[in-house]
Design a protein around this motif. Structure first.
Motif, mmCIF file in Angstrom:
data_model
loop_
_atom_site.group_PDB
_atom_site.id
_atom_site.type_symbol
_atom_site.label_atom_id
_atom_site.label_comp_id
_atom_site.label_asym_id
_atom_site.label_seq_id
_atom_site.Cartn_x
_atom_site.Cartn_y
_atom_site.Cartn_z
ATOM 1 N N ASP A 139 0.734 -1.212 0.063
ATOM 2 C CA ASP A 139 0.158 -0.058 0.159
ATOM 3 C C ASP A 139 0.828 1.252 -0.002
ATOM 4 O O ASP A 139 0.593 2.274 0.733
ATOM 5 C CB ASP A 139 -0.957 -0.003 1.216
ATOM 6 N N ALA A 140 1.661 1.198 -0.945
ATOM 7 C CA ALA A 140 2.725 2.443 -1.033
ATOM 8 C C ALA A 140 2.163 3.631 -1.627
ATOM 9 O O ALA A 140 1.605 3.509 -2.659
ATOM 10 C CB ALA A 140 3.930 1.931 -1.688
ATOM 11 N N GLY A 141 2.572 4.754 -1.185
ATOM 12 C CA GLY A 141 2.137 6.078 -1.717
ATOM 13 C C GLY A 141 3.124 6.701 -2.660
ATOM 14 O O GLY A 141 2.736 7.687 -3.203
ATOM 15 N N LEU A 142 4.236 6.284 -2.395
ATOM 16 C CA LEU A 142 5.509 6.988 -3.159
ATOM 17 C C LEU A 142 6.223 5.651 -4.183
ATOM 18 O O LEU A 142 6.385 4.862 -3.418
ATOM 19 C CB LEU A 142 6.575 7.610 -2.169
ATOM 20 N N VAL A 143 6.625 6.069 -5.131
ATOM 21 C CA VAL A 143 7.685 5.264 -6.023
ATOM 22 C C VAL A 143 8.427 6.133 -6.517
ATOM 23 O O VAL A 143 8.510 7.143 -7.223
ATOM 24 C CB VAL A 143 6.699 4.675 -7.212
ATOM 25 N N VAL A 144 9.686 5.735 -6.295
ATOM 26 C CA VAL A 144 11.018 6.412 -6.819
ATOM 27 C C VAL A 144 11.592 5.462 -7.783
ATOM 28 O O VAL A 144 12.042 4.366 -7.489
ATOM 29 C CB VAL A 144 12.037 6.739 -5.496
ATOM 30 N N THR A 145 12.075 6.080 -9.065
ATOM 31 C CA THR A 145 12.449 4.991 -10.023
ATOM 32 C C THR A 145 13.423 5.952 -10.868
ATOM 33 O O THR A 145 13.933 7.147 -10.338
ATOM 34 C CB THR A 145 11.185 4.446 -10.817
ATOM 35 N N ALA A 146 13.794 5.561 -12.147
ATOM 36 C CA ALA A 146 14.670 6.142 -12.976
ATOM 37 C C ALA A 146 14.040 6.056 -14.374
ATOM 38 O O ALA A 146 13.489 5.105 -14.646
ATOM 39 C CB ALA A 146 16.165 5.443 -12.799
ATOM 40 N N ASP A 147 14.535 7.004 -15.372
ATOM 41 C CA ASP A 147 14.544 6.721 -16.722
ATOM 42 C C ASP A 147 14.697 5.282 -17.174
ATOM 43 O O ASP A 147 13.971 4.607 -17.956
ATOM 44 C CB ASP A 147 14.752 7.708 -17.508
ATOM 45 N N GLY A 148 15.621 4.673 -16.927
ATOM 46 C CA GLY A 148 16.371 3.533 -17.208
ATOM 47 C C GLY A 148 17.409 3.224 -16.534
ATOM 48 O O GLY A 148 17.970 4.012 -15.611
ATOM 49 N N GLY A 149 18.052 2.135 -16.844
ATOM 50 C CA GLY A 149 19.291 1.731 -16.244
ATOM 51 C C GLY A 149 19.986 0.869 -17.350
ATOM 52 O O GLY A 149 19.586 0.315 -18.341
ATOM 53 N N TRP A 150 21.254 0.672 -17.263
ATOM 54 C CA TRP A 150 22.154 -0.011 -18.183
ATOM 55 C C TRP A 150 22.354 -1.512 -17.725
ATOM 56 O O TRP A 150 22.547 -1.905 -16.339
ATOM 57 C CB TRP A 150 23.443 0.645 -18.201
ATOM 58 N N ARG A 151 22.110 -2.302 -18.778
ATOM 59 C CA ARG A 151 22.342 -3.884 -18.448
ATOM 60 C C ARG A 151 22.778 -4.600 -19.580
ATOM 61 O O ARG A 151 22.172 -4.436 -20.634
ATOM 62 C CB ARG A 151 21.172 -4.436 -17.810
ATOM 63 N N ARG A 152 24.008 -5.133 -19.734
ATOM 64 C CA ARG A 152 24.812 -5.534 -20.982
ATOM 65 C C ARG A 152 24.686 -4.790 -22.389
ATOM 66 O O ARG A 152 24.341 -5.254 -23.378
ATOM 67 C CB ARG A 152 24.113 -6.993 -21.130
ATOM 68 N N GLY A 153 24.837 -3.499 -22.019
ATOM 69 C CA GLY A 153 24.859 -2.498 -23.152
ATOM 70 C C GLY A 153 23.464 -1.947 -23.572
ATOM 71 O O GLY A 153 23.170 -1.380 -24.439
ATOM 72 N N ASN A 154 22.532 -2.570 -23.007
ATOM 73 C CA ASN A 154 21.212 -2.189 -23.449
ATOM 74 C C ASN A 154 20.529 -1.211 -22.183
ATOM 75 O O ASN A 154 20.642 -1.466 -20.962
ATOM 76 C CB ASN A 154 20.235 -3.244 -23.780
ATOM 77 N N ILE A 155 19.517 -0.603 -22.447
ATOM 78 C CA ILE A 155 18.703 0.234 -21.556
ATOM 79 C C ILE A 155 17.347 -0.497 -20.898
ATOM 80 O O ILE A 155 16.879 -1.109 -21.799
ATOM 81 C CB ILE A 155 18.100 1.720 -21.994
ATOM 82 N N VAL A 156 17.624 -0.622 -19.589
ATOM 83 C CA VAL A 156 16.117 -1.329 -19.047
ATOM 84 C C VAL A 156 15.268 -0.403 -18.710
ATOM 85 O O VAL A 156 15.526 0.587 -18.001
ATOM 86 C CB VAL A 156 16.802 -2.084 -17.668
ATOM 87 N N PRO A 157 13.998 -0.397 -19.314
ATOM 88 C CA PRO A 157 13.175 0.949 -19.523
ATOM 89 C C PRO A 157 12.224 0.919 -18.117
ATOM 90 O O PRO A 157 11.353 0.408 -17.955
ATOM 91 C CB PRO A 157 12.155 0.680 -20.534
ATOM 92 N N LEU A 158 13.058 1.387 -16.982
ATOM 93 C CA LEU A 158 12.249 1.289 -15.651
ATOM 94 C C LEU A 158 10.921 2.353 -15.483
ATOM 95 O O LEU A 158 10.026 1.602 -14.933
ATOM 96 C CB LEU A 158 13.071 1.770 -14.449
#
Length: 641
Positions: free
Chosen positions: A175-194
């Motif tokens: 029942d979280a009211g806040l999410v902290v994330t990023a546009d993406g992250g790097w994994r094996r040269g690719n962007i993980v679309p968070l």
């Protein structure tokens, strides 16, 4: 079996020394555990108010530690160090997968945490609120954790490899009211679309009123007005610092979800006071941390290992902790060793799964780098087979570094069984002994200790400070799962044995034990035997129903590079097991695979292999699976057979 003793030079500088110092430590912990932990809590940590009672057992198994005390994890990790020479010491040394680097001193990290805590406060979040942190391995992840801890916002880190569906399940359960994330992250040269995964999840999560997005990869993302905001924009409006809240010692610090047998993830709840004490002591006892050390736990913060031994533990004792964003074998299989060389890492902590993967690549890659800065190695996640232990010791440690083979769980919060590197003579594959103050034992189902050399169930007889307090929203499941098998004793769920010298050998989960023609065998023993063969990098063994023997041994094997997966090799491996253990243990089948199904923390998911060999399909919970294609290939191979 050969014993490996610490060198005289290591013993001379060890935090815990053999003989009288070690014996006195053990004796004090055994004679009066509450006084033992109380004295350490007073000497090692800052408390705004001292406790009224060390241990409250009145509502067992819902134990409470340091009741009446107030403290703050963020203050203990940062503020108190910044009043000493450590303020200008490197707190976090970070390298991104593309090669970008950052170093934050303790003072810089404190300022960053205060700024983000002020952002959260301005957004209206207070003690008792809950936040989901869904981020790549960047310094802003520990910043967010410490900012939440500073205000008393209970956080739950969701590993950045989880799907939108898995993320949604955790948001709703908490029942979280806040999410902290990023546009993406790097994994094996690719962007993980968070951010995209967050958007997909939040369609069914109306309780989330704020999403804060850190810019990491620069990919385009959608921002929902009134809900979403950029981290840097919010910080630009912050002018004042943010003092640490005085929180009850039992205030829930974090909830970490782990897979359950029912398919519904279990929310493991860890509190503040006892947890911070025990992870501090493990840093000093197990990792023998010195003021000049650079320490690297090569896990992910999304798992408990990362909580306890990337973020909280290292910062509590004021050491330098290394963070790395990407894959261990990207762009080449020497990335870990290049980082050890580059940052002159002294203490290195990784998983048996990673070690076996490195064995598969051969010695060429570590030999490219100067690893002479290493003085201590660690292993975590599952029992390490002796041949992998020997390779780790000789190839990575140069034969000079003790290995602390640690056993613990998400539920225990901190290391429970481990060598003390200046004290313990090592047996490859054994976790050796419980730490001071930990009442571990191997018992039968009536709770009686088994005789030396016998197998049984690993348990913890007495409460410990870093223990989890409950399952989020499900106290009855907490009681039933962990405390009902042997009333009053914590049932670990692992099989184990104690040898004639009292050394503990963890054999794997209780359901990873097979009965073949009346012979009870652990998968760990069979897998260790297979991996000792010169052609095998990794193995996983499961049982398949068999009319003749009750169960038949099916072995999944990954060969070391250069060894072809032929029928001849399969026959050789079957005979090898028969020679090493006995004909009754000879695998009925050897199935070769270039990879095995693992969780994102590196544990082999034998449950999925059992489903493949018994039903030809996978129907259980796969939210923690790292690579679904591995399971699909193995299932297809089963159909072909």
């Amino acid at each position: 079996m050969d014993l490996y003793h610490p060198s005289e030079s290591f013993v001379d500088r060890a935090n815990v020394k053999p003989g009288e110092p070690y014996e006195a430590l053990i004796a004090k912990a055994s004679a009066d555990p509450e006084a033992f932990w109380s004295d350490l809590a007073e000497s090692e940590l800052h408390w705004f108010r001292k406790w009224d009672k060390v241990l409250d057992e009145s509502e067992a198994p819902f134990y409470k530690w340091f009741t009446g005390a107030t403290t703050n994890m963020s203050y203990n990790c940062l503020d108190r160090h910044c009043k000493t020479w450590r303020k200008n010491r490197a707190a976090i040394v970070w390298e991104g997968e593309p090669g970008d680097q950052r170093t934050l001193t303790y003072q810089e990290l404190l300022r960053a945490v205060e700024r983000f805590a002020a952002v959260l406060k301005a957004q209206g979040f207070r003690a008792g609120d809950r936040a989901i942190l869904y981020m790549p391995m960047v310094p802003e992840l520990p910043v967010a954790m410490l900012a939440c801890a500073r205000l008393g916002i209970t956080h739950s880190v969701v590993f950045a490899g989880f799907s939108a569906e898995a993320l949604k399940t955790r948001i709703l359960d908490l029942d979280a009211g806040l999410v902290v994330t990023a546009d993406g992250g790097w994994r094996r040269g690719n962007i993980v679309p968070l951010k995209q995964a967050v958007d997909d999840a939040l369609g069914d999560c109306p309780g989330v009123r704020s999403v804060i997005v850190y810019r990491r990869t620069g990919n385009e993302v959608e921002m929902t007005p009134g809900r979403d905001a950029w981290w840097h924009d919010l910080e630009a409006d912050v002018t004042a610092g943010c003092p640490a809240e005085r929180l009850d010692a039992e205030h829930p610090l974090y909830v970490l979800y782990t897979s359950g047998t029912t398919g519904k993830p279990k929310g493991i709840v860890h509190s503040t006071g006892g947890y911070q004490l025990q992870v501090s002591m493990a840093m000093r006892w197990v990792f023998d941390i010195k003021d000049e050390d650079t320490y690297w736990c090569a896990a992910d913060v999304g798992w408990v290992t990362g909580h306890s031994y990337i973020v909280y533990g290292p910062l509590l004792v004021g050491t330098t902790t290394v963070m790395y964003e990407g894959a261990p074998d990207f762009p080449e299989p020497d990335r870990f060793w290049s980082l050890v060389d580059k940052y002159k890492v002294n203490v290195f902590y990784t998983s048996p799964t990673a070690i076996r993967a490195f064995i598969k690549f051969g010695t060429e890659y570590p030999e490219r780098h100067d690893l002479s800065s290493l003085r201590l190695l660690g292993s975590v996640g599952e029992p390490i087979n002796p041949s992998a232990w020997e390779w780790y010791h000789s190839v990575i440690g140069g034969g000079r570094c003790p290995i602390v083979d640690t056993w613990w769980q998400t539920e225990t919060g901190s290391i429970m069984i481990s060598p003390l590197p200046g004290v313990t003579a090592l047996k490859p594959g054994s976790g050796t002994f419980p730490l001071p103050g930990i009442a571990a034992d191997v018992v039968d189902l009536e709770g009686n200790s088994v005789a030396p050399g016998g197998e049984g169930y690993l348990v913890v007889r007495k409460p410990w400070p870093s223990m989890f307090r409950t399952l989020w929203g499900d106290p009855e499941r907490f009681r039933e799962t962990y405390w009902s098998q042997i009333p009053g004793i914590y049932f670990v769920g692992d099989a184990a044995r104690k040898d004639e010298d009292g050394y503990f050998w963890v054999l794997g989960r209780v359901d990873d034990v097979m009965n073949v023609s009346g012979h009870r065998m652990s998968t760990a023993e069979l897998e260790s035997t297979l991996v000792r063969h010169a052609a095998v990098a990794e193995a996983a063994v499961v049982g398949m129903p068999d009319e003749l023997t009750g169960q038949a041994v099916i072995a999944f094997v990954t060969p070391i590079q250069g060894n072809d997966p032929t029928d001849e090799l399969a026959a050789e491996l079957r005979e090898w097991v028969a020679q090493q253990i006995g004909k009754f243990a000879r695998p009925k089948q050897i199935r070769f695979s270039d990879a095995l199904p693992k969780t994102r923390s590196g544990k082999i998911m034998r449950r999925l292999l059992r489903e493949i060999v018994t039903t030809h399909k996978v129907s259980g919970d796969i939210t923690t699976l790292e690579d679904l294609s591995v399971v699909n290939r193995l299932a297809a191979q089963q159909d072909e057979d």
